[in-house]
Design a protein around this motif. Structure first.
Motif, PDB file in Angstrom:
ATOM      1  N   ARG A 201       0.851  -1.175   0.000  1.00 19.77           N
ATOM      2  CA  ARG A 201       0.000   0.000   0.000  1.00 19.77           C
ATOM      3  C   ARG A 201       0.897   1.239   0.000  1.00 19.77           C
ATOM      4  O   ARG A 201       1.937   1.259   0.663  1.00 19.77           O
ATOM      5  CB  ARG A 201      -0.911   0.043   1.235  1.00 19.77           C
ATOM      6  N   HIS A 242     -12.761  -3.584  -0.925  1.00 23.50           N
ATOM      7  CA  HIS A 242     -12.259  -2.872  -2.105  1.00 23.50           C
ATOM      8  C   HIS A 242     -12.718  -1.414  -2.114  1.00 23.50           C
ATOM      9  O   HIS A 242     -11.961  -0.523  -2.542  1.00 23.50           O
ATOM     10  CB  HIS A 242     -12.699  -3.587  -3.377  1.00 23.50           C
ATOM     11  N   ASN A 243     -13.918  -1.154  -1.632  1.00 19.77           N
ATOM     12  CA  ASN A 243     -14.390   0.231  -1.540  1.00 19.77           C
ATOM     13  C   ASN A 243     -13.566   1.028  -0.533  1.00 19.77           C
ATOM     14  O   ASN A 243     -13.189   2.183  -0.782  1.00 19.77           O
ATOM     15  CB  ASN A 243     -15.869   0.272  -1.155  1.00 19.77           C
ATOM     16  N   SER A 246     -10.156   1.769  -2.028  1.00 22.13           N
ATOM     17  CA  SER A 246     -10.210   2.866  -3.004  1.00 22.13           C
ATOM     18  C   SER A 246     -10.342   4.219  -2.307  1.00 22.13           C
ATOM     19  O   SER A 246      -9.680   5.193  -2.685  1.00 22.13           O
ATOM     20  CB  SER A 246     -11.386   2.663  -3.962  1.00 22.13           C
ATOM     21  N   GLN A 247     -11.188   4.271  -1.273  1.00 17.78           N
ATOM     22  CA  GLN A 247     -11.355   5.520  -0.529  1.00 17.78           C
ATOM     23  C   GLN A 247     -10.053   5.946   0.134  1.00 17.78           C
ATOM     24  O   GLN A 247      -9.683   7.125   0.111  1.00 17.78           O
ATOM     25  CB  GLN A 247     -12.437   5.357   0.536  1.00 17.78           C
ATOM     26  N   GLU A 249      -6.952   5.110  -0.722  1.00 16.86           N
ATOM     27  CA  GLU A 249      -5.972   5.516  -1.730  1.00 16.86           C
ATOM     28  C   GLU A 249      -6.254   6.921  -2.234  1.00 16.86           C
ATOM     29  O   GLU A 249      -5.337   7.720  -2.420  1.00 16.86           O
ATOM     30  CB  GLU A 249      -5.980   4.515  -2.890  1.00 16.86           C
ATOM     31  N   GLU A 250      -7.538   7.227  -2.456  1.00 19.39           N
ATOM     32  CA  GLU A 250      -7.904   8.568  -2.925  1.00 19.39           C
ATOM     33  C   GLU A 250      -7.602   9.622  -1.871  1.00 19.39           C
ATOM     34  O   GLU A 250      -7.048  10.699  -2.178  1.00 19.39           O
ATOM     35  CB  GLU A 250      -9.393   8.581  -3.286  1.00 19.39           C
TER      36      GLU A 250
END
Length: 662
Positions: A201, A242-243, A246-247, A249-250
């Motif tokens: 990550r 996965h959600n 993604s959150q 990482e953003e």
């Protein structure tokens, strides 16, 4: 070291490899990697590393070495023993480079450069280990295929020139030949590719290196990957993970950009102060997301917390005419069965309305046809169910006969077997046999479900009672669960009377999060037999974080608060002794030689759970003195166990009661 790794993964594959690249149609490497979670067989033998794939295709590509069907222990051993060892997160790149320098051939091998748009055959002339890149040139003759007709080989040459003929190792798929060095190169690149795609990550390097990176991050993420591969994780939890990823990482990307802009700004302007506040908010958000990710990644915590799924089942309510229907389920209906059924269930008393009857050959069609207040009578037989039996209305399912004669067996993949969201659901005299359900055999999301005279043969978790749900279980038998026979969530209510819970991993798992957002569960246990479970008969799950808050509260408030707290502890300790004495007085006198063990198990559970309940109240009071939260003066209104008596705990692997701190 490279020789050891090569011997562990490639020897004995039995695949004859050509001396030079063999020209044959080649499978898209990305499609193989994307399909790994769905299609790969986790039980494939390690010799699969040496296999080559030759699917159909228009363009003639050389065979490449397939390396993506590695088993868990093969990847685990590679990262632990050869690549990462006990390195810190800040040392991951350094250790990876060191591994590649020993395991990778620096030149003289062929590869397929694969992107989302095209793939082309290249020859590796050198490797820049520190950058994890290979120096390449186009193969002669050129072998090229593109998904876009407008993107030609000339465009590829221009792109290579812009990249200075250096490509990331992760985008290269090694072409097969007859050398072991070539296989070793393919395996080494696969480990790096898999690591940066599924394990690493972007924020890992900035985390504190309290202990080695492998234990903290690599192992739990690797186990999660293979748990998903082997259908051990609910589909909803996978989507949530996965959600969240993604959150995170953003948010981390925004945080890095904001931090970079602040570092380049020297003025003490109002805009800079606003950006700093925004940065702090982003940092707090990232930390919360990371904690949620870690809960899912950790196999033990994932098992403890489970998946808070919100069922989408909508109740139909009552029919417009107010009519209630009795649904009869029978695979075959004989005259003798029909006469018996009408005699026992449909002899109408004078003055009562007539009963409407509908006949069904399978359970799901009957349940799906139900409205509020309907009854489903299941005749003797063996019924196979494909999919989830979702009960959204207050209905009654009853077997016509003993449970061993009414067997409902689940086949096929699915998260749950029976899903209950109705206000008042009743199930009686049925045997459920579970197969391939990830979550459990029965999940109660909302409302009250009464289970009486049933048998539940489990494979994963048994009965799960979610927050705000209620279970009443009587004279039933639960066994075979790989998790807990019964999982009780905070804020739920559970009454267990005259049941047997046995041959599970744990008998009963009670989750007390000790959090102000959750009420502790209310549990009654009367005359149950909990035996032959692998772990404990009853397990209480509670956090250690409130113990830390307790110490902080003492440190901040000073000696006066400490003295007050000690007095409070002493008083509450006396209350606990008095309550235990009251419980002991209520117990019946010993009638058998087993009573001492039985009483010991019951009292042990009472003592521990009441102490846990009081700890929650004490912590809330101490924190309230600091203005952190509102005090809860009525501690005993949150007493976890409403009643516990007459239970027997026998032959459980770790004892009758245990506590898990997380």
């Amino acid at each position: 070291m490279a020789g050891e790794l090569r011997g562990g993964g490639l020897s004995g594959s039995g695949v004859m490899l050509p001396a030079s690249p063999a020209w044959a149609p080649q499978e898209d490497p990305a499609s193989r990697q994307e399909g790994l979670l769905q299609d790969a067989d986790p039980h494939t033998q390690s010799g699969a590393i040496g296999k080559t794939l030759v699917p159909e295709g228009k363009i003639i590509f050389p065979q490449i070495i397939q390396t993506n069907e590695l088993l868990f222990y093969e990847r685990f051993r590679a990262y632990q023993d050869y690549i990462l060892a006990d390195c810190k997160a800040s040392e991951v790149k350094e250790f990876t480079v060191s591994f590649l320098e020993q395991a990778l051939e620096p030149s003289g091998w062929w590869a397929v450069w694969h992107t989302n748009v095209f793939e082309v055959l290249v020859e590796v002339t050198n490797v820049d280990f520190s950058a994890l890149k290979a120096v390449v040139r186009l193969a002669e003759p050129s072998i090229y295929e593109s998904k876009l007709s407008t993107f030609t080989l000339e465009n590829v040459k221009e792109l290579l020139d812009l990249k200075e003929f250096q490509l990331p190792l992760q985008e290269l798929w090694v072409v097969a030949d007859d050398s072991h060095e070539c296989h070793q190169t393919a395996l080494a690149i696969e480990h790096v590719r898999f690591f940066y795609k599924n394990i690493w990550r972007s924020w890992d390097e900035e985390e504190e290196d309290e202990y080695d990176y492998f234990v903290r991050c690599v192992e739990p993420r690797l186990r999660l990957y293979y748990d998903i591969l082997e259908d051990r994780v609910p589909s909803g939890l996978i989507v949530d993970y996965h959600n969240l990823l993604s959150q995170c990482e953003e948010s981390y990307r925004k945080f890095l950009n904001l931090r970079s802009s602040l570092s380049n700004c020297n003025s003490d302007s109002e805009q800079e102060n606003i950006s700093m506040v925004e940065g702090l908010n982003l940092y707090s958000e990232i930390e919360q997301l990371k904690q949620k990710l870690k809960l899912i990644e950790n196999p033990l915590l994932r098992y403890v917390f489970g998946y808070q799924k919100n069922s989408n089942n909508q109740a139909k309510g009552t029919r417009q005419n107010g009519q209630k229907v009795t649904h009869v389920v029978s695979s075959t209906m004989k005259t003798s069965l029909l006469r018996s059924l009408f005699r026992d269930r449909f002899c109408e008393e004078s003055g009562k309305e007539e009963t409407e009857i509908q006949f069904h050959s399978d359970l799901l069609s009957a349940v799906n046809a139900c409205h509020e207040g309907d009854t489903v009578i299941i005749c003797p037989g063996h019924y196979v169910v494909h999919g989830t039996c979702s009960i959204a209305d207050s209905i009654e399912l009853e077997g016509y006969g003993p449970p061993d004669d009414i067997v409902i067996e689940k086949e096929g993949k699915g998260d749950t077997f029976v899903d209950c969201t109705g206000v008042d659901v009743r199930i009686s005299s049925i045997k459920f046999i579970q197969h391939d359900s990830v979550e459990g055999i029965l999940v109660i999301h909302h409302g009250k479900t009464t289970l009486e005279n049933c048998v539940l043969q489990c494979e994963t978790t048994g009965v799960t009672v979610r927050t705000s749900a209620e279970l009443v279980m009587k004279n039933s038998d639960i066994y075979g669960a790989k998790g807990a026979g019964i999982e009780i969530y905070p804020g739920s209510k559970c009454t267990l009377t005259d049941n047997e819970i046995h041959h599970c991993k744990e008998g009963i798992l009670i989750k007390d999060f000790l959090d102000e957002h959750y009420d502790i569960p209310k549990v009654s246990m009367i005359n149950n037999t909990v035996h032959n479970n692998e772990g404990y008969g009853v397990v209480l799950v509670k956090p250690t974080i409130f113990c830390d808050l307790q110490e902080n509260a003492r440190a901040v408030t000073g000696d006066n608060t400490i003295q007050k707290t000690r007095e409070m502890d002493a008083t509450e300790g006396l209350d606990l002794e008095e309550m235990l004495q009251c419980v002991a007085n209520k117990m019946e006198p010993p009638a058998t030689a087993d009573f001492s063990e039985q009483a010991k198990g019951n009292c042990e559970i009472i003592s521990e759970l009441l102490a846990a309940s009081m700890q929650k109240g004490r912590v809330k009071k101490r924190l309230s003195e600091l203005g952190i939260m509102q005090a809860d003066d009525n501690i005993m209104s949150q007493e976890m166990f409403i009643e516990i008596m007459g239970n027997q705990f026998k032959w459980n692997g770790k004892g009758s009661f245990g506590t898990f701190l997380y």
